[in-house]
Design a protein around this motif. Structure first.
Motif, PDB file in Angstrom:
ATOM      1  N   GLY A 239       0.986  -1.370  -0.603  1.00  0.00           N
ATOM      2  CA  GLY A 239       0.128  -0.067   0.461  1.00  0.00           C
ATOM      3  C   GLY A 239       0.470   1.397   0.158  1.00  0.00           C
ATOM      4  N   MET A 240       0.552   2.178  -0.700  1.00  0.00           N
ATOM      5  CA  MET A 240       0.782   4.037  -1.211  1.00  0.00           C
ATOM      6  C   MET A 240       0.008   4.475  -1.233  1.00  0.00           C
ATOM      7  SD  MET A 240       3.108   2.294  -4.142  1.00  0.00           S
ATOM      8  CE  MET A 240       3.563   0.855  -3.607  1.00  0.00           C
ATOM      9  N   GLY A 241       0.580   5.717  -0.819  1.00  0.00           N
ATOM     10  CA  GLY A 241       0.282   6.809  -1.244  1.00  0.00           C
ATOM     11  C   GLY A 241      -0.013   7.908  -0.436  1.00  0.00           C
ATOM     12  N   PHE A 252      -2.800   2.210   6.185  1.00  0.00           N
ATOM     13  CA  PHE A 252      -2.547   1.440   5.414  1.00  0.00           C
ATOM     14  C   PHE A 252      -2.335  -0.113   5.530  1.00  0.00           C
ATOM     15  CE2 PHE A 252      -1.191   4.844   3.354  1.00  0.00           C
ATOM     16  CZ  PHE A 252      -2.019   4.606   1.553  1.00  0.00           C
ATOM     17  N   LEU A 253      -1.765  -0.568   6.930  1.00  0.00           N
ATOM     18  CA  LEU A 253      -1.378  -2.171   6.559  1.00  0.00           C
ATOM     19  C   LEU A 253      -3.254  -3.218   7.492  1.00  0.00           C
ATOM     20  CD1 LEU A 253       2.184  -2.056   8.602  1.00  0.00           C
ATOM     21  CD2 LEU A 253       1.448  -2.773   6.880  1.00  0.00           C
ATOM     22  N   MET A 254      -3.860  -1.095   8.893  1.00  0.00           N
ATOM     23  CA  MET A 254      -4.572  -2.392   9.203  1.00  0.00           C
ATOM     24  C   MET A 254      -6.164  -2.470   7.902  1.00  0.00           C
ATOM     25  SD  MET A 254      -4.502  -0.059  12.133  1.00  0.00           S
ATOM     26  CE  MET A 254      -3.857  -0.343  13.659  1.00  0.00           C
ATOM     27  N   ALA A 255      -5.751  -1.238   6.825  1.00  0.00           N
ATOM     28  CA  ALA A 255      -6.578  -1.421   5.984  1.00  0.00           C
ATOM     29  C   ALA A 255      -6.446  -2.846   5.211  1.00  0.00           C
ATOM     30  CB  ALA A 255      -6.804  -0.391   4.888  1.00  0.00           C
ATOM     31  N   GLY A 256      -4.476  -3.259   4.911  1.00  0.00           N
ATOM     32  CA  GLY A 256      -4.956  -4.523   4.402  1.00  0.00           C
ATOM     33  C   GLY A 256      -3.884  -4.733   4.027  1.00  0.00           C
ATOM     34  N   ILE A 295      -1.588  -7.284  13.369  1.00  0.00           N
ATOM     35  CA  ILE A 295      -2.541  -6.209  12.993  1.00  0.00           C
ATOM     36  C   ILE A 295      -2.851  -5.561  10.812  1.00  0.00           C
ATOM     37  CG2 ILE A 295      -1.667  -4.256  14.531  1.00  0.00           C
ATOM     38  CD1 ILE A 295       0.209  -2.736  12.758  1.00  0.00           C
ATOM     39  N   ILE A 296      -2.211  -6.453  10.619  1.00  0.00           N
ATOM     40  CA  ILE A 296      -2.164  -6.585   8.979  1.00  0.00           C
ATOM     41  C   ILE A 296      -4.304  -6.403   8.559  1.00  0.00           C
ATOM     42  CG2 ILE A 296      -2.086  -7.386   6.294  1.00  0.00           C
ATOM     43  CD1 ILE A 296       1.113  -7.612   8.037  1.00  0.00           C
ATOM     44  N   GLY A 297      -4.932  -6.282   8.227  1.00  0.00           N
ATOM     45  CA  GLY A 297      -6.134  -5.941   7.595  1.00  0.00           C
ATOM     46  C   GLY A 297      -7.084  -6.393   8.853  1.00  0.00           C
ATOM     47  N   CYS A 298      -6.497  -5.907  10.229  1.00  0.00           N
ATOM     48  CA  CYS A 298      -7.093  -6.281  11.087  1.00  0.00           C
ATOM     49  C   CYS A 298      -8.958  -4.759  11.098  1.00  0.00           C
ATOM     50  CB  CYS A 298      -6.958  -5.974  12.475  1.00  0.00           C
ATOM     51  SG  CYS A 298      -6.262  -3.806  12.619  1.00  0.00           S
TER      52      CYS A 298
END
Lengths: 300, 261
Positions: A239-241, A252-256, A295-298
């Motif tokens: 993820g980036m931006g 971003f990590l939490m968004a997946g 936390i990835i995608g949490c």
């Protein structure tokens, strides 16, 4: 505490990478950043031959971000392999090469040249908005993206990341096409196409008229798209931006996203990548999180 | 440390920084606005260096939000900078016995001051302005005359002004003043707007003398990574392998014959 993440069997010491085009080939930031501390260096786009890029002005600042229309200037694959790759391989970091082209054959030529090198992954740039031919044409139609992804996958010796354009109606369609064609991962978002007009001169600021918008201004769009794609495909996402801080990266990590890349903010703060990596560690400690993967995608 | 206004929209800022010890004429620093809506640092040329005080003088024009913010800096405020950047003017090319002519136009005038102070050969300075707001005039005059005998005649042959409206000195541009005063350079150094630099390049080629031009372009990173601030080069550039050199790291000063402007 574990900060390691893995994408397509490639392990990264932490999830912080550089976004293509914002970090040169690493050399330019070597003075500021210990490259050993990064999960990966993602190089500026590399084509089969040197590309001159667009006329200037190539840069315009806008509210909370910037427009660029560099046009993928790059010295070509020969120079990359002879000069830039040996430089990067001195460091204990992963090397991801961003590959650009105007035609299918040009992409494949670069992919094939890299087959015998020790780069860790390829990121296929089908989303640069500043190059007239090819490039983005492959990234805005699901069928075209499917076609180039399958061809690249057949030719590539390394795992393949397809870098997606946000300049589409439904990014999940593109993510699904990349996954169906065998992509090992996707990265998003590339820049959003924008424009700035100089009202005093009554002219476009950029010689190219349009440019790619990056920086904190685009972050909410990017987080949303990462979340949508994470819910649409099973392959890992980078993820980036507009990531400027650890908190931004954590979104971003939490968004997946499995990993994140710092882009335009390298220009604003040359130490941004390191600050993000350290800030993520501090967050994990503060919250007693043993493994970053928790936390990835949490956020569902 | 202090800031004054030299003319409408032109500010004179002295900042205390360790970078003063290493700064050379023609280099620049990137100054960061505090307002987070203006992300990118502003490249500003070094006008003068005070090594004893550990200070840099930046003379700049307010061109937008970032520089407008800088113009409000007062003594005691701090500001974030990145530097020193770029390669500066090659002063060693002006050999003893040569006559160096230094040309500054508009907001390209400030770096000429530190250049003049760094050159030990005979030098003549021409500063070009839009109108009678001839900022840095006294400083330049002093720098031009520093090594000269105290006669008025000698001093009169070291510093000239050209103004577009003719209110001071030669009416027109710096090249007009070079012709009108019959200056005979062995080497040229110039910083100013592109049309002026093109004229300097043409002149140098006609006379067959070396000219060093300080270029400017919209920049993002300032460290050679983003490839935003390139200029066209005559030969294939050693780094980029195309006809583009980076103004921030390969310049900002280029030999006139090397660039296609």
């Amino acid at each position: 505490m574990n900060t390691k993440v893995s994408i397509a069997g490639v392990e990264f010491k932490n999830p912080v990478m550089t976004a293509s085009g914002t970090f040169g080939s690493g050399m330019e930031y070597g003075e500021f950043v210990d490259l050993n501390r990064l999960g990966a260096v993602v190089t500026k786009g590399v084509a089969n031959v040197p590309w001159p890029g667009n006329p200037t002005p190539r840069i315009a600042e806008v509210y909370g971000g910037m427009l660029n229309a560099i046009g993928l200037q790059n010295p070509g694959i020969d120079v990359f392999i002879e000069r830039d790759l040996p430089f990067l391989k001195q460091y204990d970091t992963r090397v991801i090469v961003n590959v650009c082209g105007k035609t299918m054959e040009e992409y494949l030529e670069v992919v094939e040249r890299l087959a015998d090198t020790d780069v860790d992954m390829l990121e296929i740039n089908v989303s640069c908005p500043n190059v007239k031919e090819g490039a983005i044409a492959f990234g805005q139609k699901a069928e075209a993206l499917f076609a180039i992804t399958s061809r690249v996958k057949r030719a590539a010796r390394q795992p393949v990341i397809m870098k997606l354009s946000p300049n589409v109606t439904d990014i999940t369609e593109m993510a699904r096409a990349a996954e169906a064609a065998g992509a090992d991962a996707i990265s998003l978002i590339n820049t959003l196409t924008g424009m700035k007009i100089d009202v005093e001169r009554r002219q476009f600021v950029l010689a190219n008229r349009t440019g790619g918008l990056s920086g904190p201004a685009i972050r909410p769009v990017a987080v949303r798209m990462v979340w949508q794609c994470a819910n649409a495909v099973a392959i890992p996402i980078i993820g980036m931006g507009g990531i400027a801080t650890a908190e931004d990266a954590l979104e971003f990590l939490m968004a997946g996203a499995t990993a994140v890349a710092v882009g335009a903010m390298n220009f604003v703060n040359p130490y941004a990548t390191i600050e993000v990596a350290e800030g993520i560690e501090a967050y994990l400690r503060r919250h007693g999180i043993e493994d970053i993967r928790e936390i990835i995608g949490c956020v569902k | 440390m202090r800031q004054t206004s030299l003319a409408e929209g032109i500010y004179d800022l002295w900042i205390r920084t360790d970078l003063a010890a290493e700064a050379r004429c023609g280099q620049f620093v990137a100054v960061y606005p505090k307002d987070k809506s203006t992300l990118l640092p502003r490249p500003i040329s070094i006008c003068e260096t005070d090594r004893q005080e550990g200070a840099l003088r930046l003379v700049y024009r307010v061109a937008g939000k970032g520089t407008a913010e800088f113009s409000r800096l007062k003594a005691g405020d701090s500001v974030q900078i990145l530097g020193v950047l770029g390669n500066g003017f090659p002063v060693e090319k002006a050999k003893p016995g040569m006559n160096a002519v230094l040309l500054g136009g508009g907001i390209g005038v400030p770096p000429i001051l530190e250049l003049a102070k760094s050159l030990s050969c005979r030098k003549q300075i021409v500063a070009g302005y839009r109108d009678g707001n001839c900022f840095l005039r006294e400083d330049l005059q002093r720098a031009a005359c520093a090594d000269l005998p105290g006669t008025e005649a000698a001093k009169g042959s070291a510093f000239w002004i050209a103004t577009e409206d003719g209110s001071v000195g030669t009416r027109g541009n710096v090249m007009g003043a070079v012709a009108q005063n019959d200056l005979r350079p062995d080497i040229l150094y110039a910083c100013g707007p592109l049309p002026m630099l093109r004229a300097v390049k043409r002149y140098a080629e006609e006379k067959g003398i070396p000219a060093y031009l300080s270029l400017e372009e919209r920049m993002a990173c300032g460290v050679g990574a983003c490839l935003g601030c390139v200029c066209r080069t005559v030969a294939v550039d050693a780094h980029s392998h195309v006809h583009h050199a980076r103004i921030c790291t390969d310049g900002p000063v280029f030999e006139a014959r090397e660039v296609d402007i």
